[in-house]
Design a protein around this motif. Structure first.
Motif, mmCIF file in Angstrom:
data_model
loop_
_atom_site.group_PDB
_atom_site.id
_atom_site.type_symbol
_atom_site.label_atom_id
_atom_site.label_comp_id
_atom_site.label_asym_id
_atom_site.label_seq_id
_atom_site.Cartn_x
_atom_site.Cartn_y
_atom_site.Cartn_z
ATOM 1 N N GLY A 1 10.336 -63.253 44.145
ATOM 2 C CA GLY A 1 10.361 -62.044 44.953
ATOM 3 C C GLY A 1 11.744 -61.431 45.136
ATOM 4 O O GLY A 1 11.882 -60.375 45.764
ATOM 5 N N ILE A 2 12.760 -62.052 44.592
ATOM 6 C CA ILE A 2 14.124 -61.549 44.740
ATOM 7 C C ILE A 2 14.385 -60.420 43.732
ATOM 8 O O ILE A 2 14.078 -60.554 42.551
ATOM 9 N N GLU A 3 14.928 -59.316 44.219
ATOM 10 C CA GLU A 3 15.198 -58.160 43.357
ATOM 11 C C GLU A 3 16.665 -58.078 42.924
ATOM 12 O O GLU A 3 16.999 -57.306 42.033
ATOM 13 N N ALA A 4 17.552 -58.835 43.552
ATOM 14 C CA ALA A 4 18.985 -58.754 43.262
ATOM 15 C C ALA A 4 19.278 -59.090 41.801
ATOM 16 O O ALA A 4 18.615 -59.930 41.192
ATOM 17 N N ALA A 5 20.284 -58.442 41.262
ATOM 18 C CA ALA A 5 20.678 -58.695 39.871
ATOM 19 C C ALA A 5 21.325 -60.062 39.712
ATOM 20 O O ALA A 5 21.259 -60.669 38.647
ATOM 21 N N HIS A 6 21.966 -60.536 40.803
ATOM 22 C CA HIS A 6 22.666 -61.819 40.745
ATOM 23 C C HIS A 6 22.147 -62.759 41.835
ATOM 24 O O HIS A 6 22.159 -62.415 43.025
ATOM 25 N N ILE A 7 21.694 -63.936 41.424
ATOM 26 C CA ILE A 7 21.285 -64.984 42.354
ATOM 27 C C ILE A 7 22.329 -66.090 42.288
ATOM 28 O O ILE A 7 22.578 -66.652 41.215
ATOM 29 N N VAL A 8 22.960 -66.364 43.399
ATOM 30 C CA VAL A 8 23.932 -67.469 43.462
ATOM 31 C C VAL A 8 23.252 -68.621 44.168
ATOM 32 O O VAL A 8 22.853 -68.502 45.337
ATOM 33 N N PHE A 9 23.095 -69.735 43.456
ATOM 34 C CA PHE A 9 22.332 -70.869 43.984
ATOM 35 C C PHE A 9 23.274 -71.979 44.432
ATOM 36 O O PHE A 9 23.957 -72.599 43.613
ATOM 37 N N CYS A 10 23.300 -72.219 45.732
ATOM 38 C CA CYS A 10 24.128 -73.281 46.295
ATOM 39 C C CYS A 10 23.290 -74.551 46.400
ATOM 40 O O CYS A 10 22.540 -74.739 47.368
ATOM 41 N N GLY A 11 23.392 -75.370 45.397
ATOM 42 C CA GLY A 11 22.612 -76.602 45.312
ATOM 43 C C GLY A 11 23.011 -77.330 44.055
ATOM 44 O O GLY A 11 24.023 -77.000 43.422
ATOM 45 N N VAL A 12 22.221 -78.310 43.660
ATOM 46 C CA VAL A 12 22.546 -79.076 42.467
ATOM 47 C C VAL A 12 21.965 -78.408 41.223
ATOM 48 O O VAL A 12 21.165 -77.479 41.310
ATOM 49 N N TYR A 13 22.358 -78.912 40.069
ATOM 50 C CA TYR A 13 22.105 -78.230 38.806
ATOM 51 C C TYR A 13 20.624 -77.977 38.533
ATOM 52 O O TYR A 13 20.244 -76.882 38.109
ATOM 53 N N PHE A 14 19.767 -78.973 38.773
ATOM 54 C CA PHE A 14 18.362 -78.791 38.422
ATOM 55 C C PHE A 14 17.741 -77.654 39.235
ATOM 56 O O PHE A 14 16.808 -76.987 38.779
ATOM 57 N N MET A 15 18.237 -77.419 40.439
ATOM 58 C CA MET A 15 17.729 -76.332 41.264
ATOM 59 C C MET A 15 18.079 -74.983 40.654
ATOM 60 O O MET A 15 17.272 -74.041 40.672
ATOM 61 N N GLY A 16 19.286 -74.884 40.107
ATOM 62 C CA GLY A 16 19.690 -73.661 39.420
ATOM 63 C C GLY A 16 18.839 -73.408 38.186
ATOM 64 O O GLY A 16 18.466 -72.267 37.898
ATOM 65 N N GLU A 17 18.514 -74.473 37.462
ATOM 66 C CA GLU A 17 17.647 -74.343 36.289
ATOM 67 C C GLU A 17 16.279 -73.804 36.690
ATOM 68 O O GLU A 17 15.716 -72.936 36.013
ATOM 69 N N SER A 18 15.728 -74.342 37.773
ATOM 70 C CA SER A 18 14.414 -73.875 38.242
ATOM 71 C C SER A 18 14.479 -72.402 38.614
ATOM 72 O O SER A 18 13.562 -71.626 38.309
ATOM 73 N N ALA A 19 15.554 -71.997 39.284
ATOM 74 C CA ALA A 19 15.716 -70.595 39.655
ATOM 75 C C ALA A 19 15.802 -69.714 38.419
ATOM 76 O O ALA A 19 15.210 -68.628 38.368
ATOM 77 N N ALA A 20 16.523 -70.180 37.405
ATOM 78 C CA ALA A 20 16.661 -69.410 36.165
ATOM 79 C C ALA A 20 15.307 -69.252 35.468
ATOM 80 O O ALA A 20 15.029 -68.208 34.865
ATOM 81 N N LEU A 21 14.461 -70.269 35.543
ATOM 82 C CA LEU A 21 13.135 -70.209 34.931
ATOM 83 C C LEU A 21 12.238 -69.200 35.627
ATOM 84 O O LEU A 21 11.433 -68.522 34.997
ATOM 85 N N LEU A 22 12.362 -69.123 36.956
ATOM 86 C CA LEU A 22 11.471 -68.280 37.745
ATOM 87 C C LEU A 22 12.019 -66.874 37.967
ATOM 88 O O LEU A 22 11.304 -66.007 38.473
ATOM 89 N N ALA A 23 13.274 -66.654 37.607
ATOM 90 C CA ALA A 23 13.901 -65.342 37.818
ATOM 91 C C ALA A 23 13.313 -64.285 36.885
ATOM 92 O O ALA A 23 12.718 -64.600 35.844
ATOM 93 N N LYS A 24 13.475 -63.035 37.257
ATOM 94 C CA LYS A 24 12.993 -61.922 36.434
ATOM 95 C C LYS A 24 13.894 -61.734 35.215
ATOM 96 O O LYS A 24 15.071 -62.109 35.240
#
Length: 366
Positions: A69-92
């Protein structure tokens, strides 16, 4: 007595406070500059100075649900690496995901290498048995891809019960990985007896005992764990009860089953947060002991100060979560503002099967 340093301690403390305020102001200015193009997400285990700048905070499940549901062009994920990977998979498509600390890994995620998990699944299914893999979200993208290929899904501590039931309904058996403690605690909630479970013995080549009859049990558990939560012991629970008569003790389900058995309740980080709020509201003046990462415990203690006394069960700080700092967050935002940031990239071949494992979870828990 002669001083051993050039400035008194009070001046050093004042200097530190001034530096922190300057850093916080710089981040606030960068957030204002980037505006709607930026969304900062943070896990509950981050320290307070980082959490203060996050637009969205939550546990793994909450954060995964928020990403689409996030519309921002840039998502900065403060967490560990696997969490960033999950965000990248689900991002638009076109959205960039950034990690302030790419070196912040997860010890547990490294306990289930994708290649080894694939070999074990090949061995388990060689006889024609349908094994559905269920991977804790604390795993690498490559492992999630293997799970997706084999018709499995991921889970979080918040929905492990739902997802284990889901997996058991879809095959002859389930391979739960990598956290054996979460797997055993969840199985107990579903009424699976110990004789229905088996913790695998794994070598570098696959199953160490490929002919064992125990492999026919409904629930097979990978021999991994969270090093932070696994350090809690029943003795610590007994000592806490002796020191604080009448206290309530809760813990995260990544703790050993023998610890969970002597606690009053167990649940995900979201559960622990809600339970603390409930106790502060319904039983003011009570004492709550929580067995989980100490950054969260300290935040809850401050939030409910004066109404409920909240203490950690024992010392437990995640060294990888601690790698994300205000300084690194500021540097990441500055690089984004200057058009010099390098977003997280994932292997294209792994994306579709890994995304399947995540979307199956989101659909099952919708």
């Amino acid at each position: 007595m002669k001083r051993t340093s050039g400035r008194p301690p009070s001046s050093l403390h004042q200097t530190d406070r001034t530096a922190m305020r300057t850093l916080a102001s710089a981040i606030a200015a960068l957030k204002k500059k980037l505006g709607r193009d930026l969304c900062i997400m943070g896990h509950h285990y981050q320290n307070d100075r980082v959490v203060a700048h996050c637009d969205i905070t939550g546990d793994s499940l909450e954060l995964a649900r928020q990403v689409p549901g996030i519309e921002a062009a840039h998502i900065v994920f403060c967490g560990v690496y696997f969490m960033g990977e999950s965000a990248a998979l689900l991002a638009k498509p076109g959205q960039a995901v950034h990690l302030p600390a790419p070196a912040a890994d997860c010890m547990m995620s490294l306990m289930s290498p994708a290649g080894l998990a694939r070999r074990v699944l090949e061995q388990l299914t060689a006889t024609g048995r349908r094994i559905v893999p269920l991977a804790y979200v604390n795993t690498t993208l490559a492992l999630k891809a293997v799970v997706g290929e084999y018709g499995g899904a991921v889970c979080t501590s918040a929905n492990a019960e739902t997802m284990l039931r889901w997996a058991l309904e879809r095959g002859d058996g389930v391979l739960f990985l990598p956290d054996k403690h979460l797997g055993r605690n969840t199985a107990e909630k579903l009424g699976l007896a110990p004789e229905d479970q088996h913790i695998l013995k794994v070598s570098g080549q696959g199953l160490a005992e490929p002919e064992s009859a125990l492999l026919g049990r409904p629930l097979l558990l990978w021999p991994g764990c969270c090093a932070i939560h696994a350090r809690f012991t029943p003795a610590q629970v007994a000592n806490a009860r002796a020191a604080h008569p009448g206290c309530r003790i809760t813990a995260h389900p990544e703790c050993r089953p023998e610890v969970i058995h002597v606690c009053d309740a167990a649940g995900s980080t979201s559960f622990l947060i809600k339970d603390a709020a409930r106790l502060a509201e319904e039983a003011p003046g009570s004492t709550l002991i929580i067995g989980t990462e100490n950054n969260l415990v300290a935040r809850l203690a401050a939030r409910h100060a004066g109404r409920c006394r909240i203490l950690p069960l024992g010392r437990a700080f995640c060294p990888d979560m601690a790698k994300v700092t205000e300084e690194k967050l500021s540097a990441t935002l500055s690089a984004i503002a200057q058009g010099q940031a390098a977003p997280l990239t994932v292997k294209a071949a792994l994306c579709e099967p890994a995304r399947l494992s995540l979307t199956r979870m989101l659909e099952a828990c919708a």
